[in-house]
Design a protein around this motif. Sequence first.
Motif, PDB file in Angstrom:
ATOM      1  N   GLU A 291       0.831  -1.196   0.000  1.00 48.34           N
ATOM      2  CA  GLU A 291       0.000   0.000   0.000  1.00 48.34           C
ATOM      3  C   GLU A 291       0.873   1.257   0.000  1.00 48.34           C
ATOM      4  O   GLU A 291       0.578   2.224  -0.695  1.00 48.34           O
ATOM      5  CB  GLU A 291      -0.919  -0.031   1.224  1.00 48.34           C
ATOM      6  CG  GLU A 291      -2.003   1.002   1.191  1.00 48.34           C
ATOM      7  CD  GLU A 291      -3.005   0.824   2.302  1.00 48.34           C
ATOM      8  OE1 GLU A 291      -4.145   1.238   2.083  1.00 48.34           O
ATOM      9  OE2 GLU A 291      -2.667   0.290   3.379  1.00 48.34           O
ATOM     10  N   LYS A 292       1.965   1.227   0.760  1.00 50.42           N
ATOM     11  CA  LYS A 292       2.881   2.373   0.821  1.00 50.42           C
ATOM     12  C   LYS A 292       3.616   2.562  -0.502  1.00 50.42           C
ATOM     13  O   LYS A 292       3.827   3.684  -0.951  1.00 50.42           O
ATOM     14  CB  LYS A 292       3.889   2.195   1.950  1.00 50.42           C
ATOM     15  CG  LYS A 292       3.297   2.403   3.324  1.00 50.42           C
ATOM     16  CD  LYS A 292       4.333   2.159   4.412  1.00 50.42           C
ATOM     17  CE  LYS A 292       3.693   2.227   5.789  1.00 50.42           C
ATOM     18  NZ  LYS A 292       4.643   1.833   6.842  1.00 50.42           N
ATOM     19  N   SER A 293       4.032   1.465  -1.121  1.00 54.26           N
ATOM     20  CA  SER A 293       4.839   1.575  -2.340  1.00 54.26           C
ATOM     21  C   SER A 293       3.997   1.938  -3.559  1.00 54.26           C
ATOM     22  O   SER A 293       4.469   2.629  -4.450  1.00 54.26           O
ATOM     23  CB  SER A 293       5.609   0.277  -2.603  1.00 54.26           C
ATOM     24  OG  SER A 293       4.740  -0.757  -3.010  1.00 54.26           O
ATOM     25  N   GLY A 294       2.764   1.470  -3.615  1.00 51.35           N
ATOM     26  CA  GLY A 294       1.904   1.750  -4.759  1.00 51.35           C
ATOM     27  C   GLY A 294       2.103   0.753  -5.878  1.00 51.35           C
ATOM     28  O   GLY A 294       3.166   0.148  -6.012  1.00 51.35           O
ATOM     29  N   THR A 295       1.083   0.621  -6.715  1.00 56.42           N
ATOM     30  CA  THR A 295       1.110  -0.396  -7.770  1.00 56.42           C
ATOM     31  C   THR A 295       2.102  -0.081  -8.877  1.00 56.42           C
ATOM     32  O   THR A 295       2.484  -0.970  -9.629  1.00 56.42           O
ATOM     33  CB  THR A 295      -0.294  -0.585  -8.390  1.00 56.42           C
ATOM     34  OG1 THR A 295      -0.717   0.657  -8.969  1.00 56.42           O
ATOM     35  CG2 THR A 295      -1.308  -1.049  -7.366  1.00 56.42           C
ATOM     36  N   GLY A 296       2.547   1.152  -8.972  1.00 56.26           N
ATOM     37  CA  GLY A 296       3.485   1.521 -10.027  1.00 56.26           C
ATOM     38  C   GLY A 296       4.948   1.464  -9.612  1.00 56.26           C
ATOM     39  O   GLY A 296       5.830   1.725 -10.430  1.00 56.26           O
ATOM     40  N   SER A 297       5.207   1.087  -8.376  1.00 55.25           N
ATOM     41  CA  SER A 297       6.596   1.081  -7.898  1.00 55.25           C
ATOM     42  C   SER A 297       7.367  -0.124  -8.446  1.00 55.25           C
ATOM     43  O   SER A 297       6.783  -1.124  -8.847  1.00 55.25           O
ATOM     44  CB  SER A 297       6.625   1.055  -6.366  1.00 55.25           C
ATOM     45  OG  SER A 297       6.213  -0.203  -5.891  1.00 55.25           O
ATOM     46  N   ASP A 298       8.686   0.006  -8.415  1.00 59.24           N
ATOM     47  CA  ASP A 298       9.556  -1.070  -8.902  1.00 59.24           C
ATOM     48  C   ASP A 298       9.433  -2.335  -8.058  1.00 59.24           C
ATOM     49  O   ASP A 298       9.587  -3.441  -8.568  1.00 59.24           O
ATOM     50  CB  ASP A 298      11.024  -0.620  -8.916  1.00 59.24           C
ATOM     51  CG  ASP A 298      11.294   0.444  -9.965  1.00 59.24           C
ATOM     52  OD1 ASP A 298      10.501   0.559 -10.930  1.00 59.24           O
ATOM     53  OD2 ASP A 298      12.297   1.168  -9.820  1.00 59.24           O
ATOM     54  N   GLU A 299       9.180  -2.183  -6.765  1.00 58.55           N
ATOM     55  CA  GLU A 299       9.122  -3.353  -5.884  1.00 58.55           C
ATOM     56  C   GLU A 299       7.730  -4.001  -5.809  1.00 58.55           C
ATOM     57  O   GLU A 299       7.571  -5.046  -5.204  1.00 58.55           O
ATOM     58  CB  GLU A 299       9.625  -3.009  -4.478  1.00 58.55           C
ATOM     59  CG  GLU A 299       8.833  -1.954  -3.744  1.00 58.55           C
ATOM     60  CD  GLU A 299       9.353  -0.530  -3.954  1.00 58.55           C
ATOM     61  OE1 GLU A 299       8.824   0.363  -3.294  1.00 58.55           O
ATOM     62  OE2 GLU A 299      10.254  -0.311  -4.761  1.00 58.55           O
ATOM     63  N   PHE A 300       6.742  -3.387  -6.451  1.00 52.72           N
ATOM     64  CA  PHE A 300       5.371  -3.891  -6.303  1.00 52.72           C
ATOM     65  C   PHE A 300       5.227  -5.351  -6.724  1.00 52.72           C
ATOM     66  O   PHE A 300       4.663  -6.159  -5.984  1.00 52.72           O
ATOM     67  CB  PHE A 300       4.369  -3.026  -7.083  1.00 52.72           C
ATOM     68  CG  PHE A 300       2.948  -3.465  -6.871  1.00 52.72           C
ATOM     69  CD1 PHE A 300       2.230  -3.024  -5.776  1.00 52.72           C
ATOM     70  CD2 PHE A 300       2.330  -4.346  -7.751  1.00 52.72           C
ATOM     71  CE1 PHE A 300       0.921  -3.448  -5.551  1.00 52.72           C
ATOM     72  CE2 PHE A 300       1.027  -4.772  -7.547  1.00 52.72           C
ATOM     73  CZ  PHE A 300       0.325  -4.323  -6.443  1.00 52.72           C
ATOM     74  N   ASP A 301       5.708  -5.705  -7.897  1.00 51.99           N
ATOM     75  CA  ASP A 301       5.487  -7.066  -8.410  1.00 51.99           C
ATOM     76  C   ASP A 301       6.082  -8.132  -7.496  1.00 51.99           C
ATOM     77  O   ASP A 301       5.433  -9.140  -7.215  1.00 51.99           O
ATOM     78  CB  ASP A 301       6.026  -7.216  -9.831  1.00 51.99           C
ATOM     79  CG  ASP A 301       5.173  -6.482 -10.858  1.00 51.99           C
ATOM     80  OD1 ASP A 301       3.974  -6.246 -10.597  1.00 51.99           O
ATOM     81  OD2 ASP A 301       5.710  -6.138 -11.926  1.00 51.99           O
TER      82      ASP A 301
END
Length: 184
Positions: A90-100
């Motif tokens: 939730e903090k990183s967001g779906t567009g962040s590099d670490e999301f996947d």
Amino acid sequence: MTRQSDDTVVGLLLRQHTEIRDLFAQVEKSSGKSRDEAFGRLRHLLAVHETAEEEIVHPFARRTIGNGERIIDARLKEEKGAKEILQELEKSGTGSDEFDALFERLHKAVESHAEQEERLEFPELAEKATPQQLKGMRAAVKAAEAVAPTHPHPGTESATKNAALGPMAAVMDRTRDAIRKAMS
């Protein structure tokens, strides 16, 4: 596990497990705003589902099923771990590099947790609880979900902690959700 009627707590939880699995698939195959929306629905369902289990289902199972203490302690530990990952996502967001990578960890953790509930907890609940208890717990779960926090709050994995901290967290979460919705 045999199919349970949706008017019992076991049937409701199994249906929600299916919805959760479907939402994981939606997040994995979408991008952009669609991914954000699917992840928001998944986060919300996971948050209210786990809160209701912690408040209603797990305390009953702890007292009722064989090895209840051990089984429920393990489920609560799994839930805490999943909430921690969900909070990071939730903090990183779906567009962040670490999301996947984080999302894959969450998916595996939640799937394993659901399988353990479906194998160790739900069948015994269905067997040991009366039809009235199963229907009553379903109503209690629906009521708990209606007022549950809508975001993950690791460290509140018990009925007592949810009762003490949940109402304030729910108000804050639902206010934050309303503001975000109004701003978009």
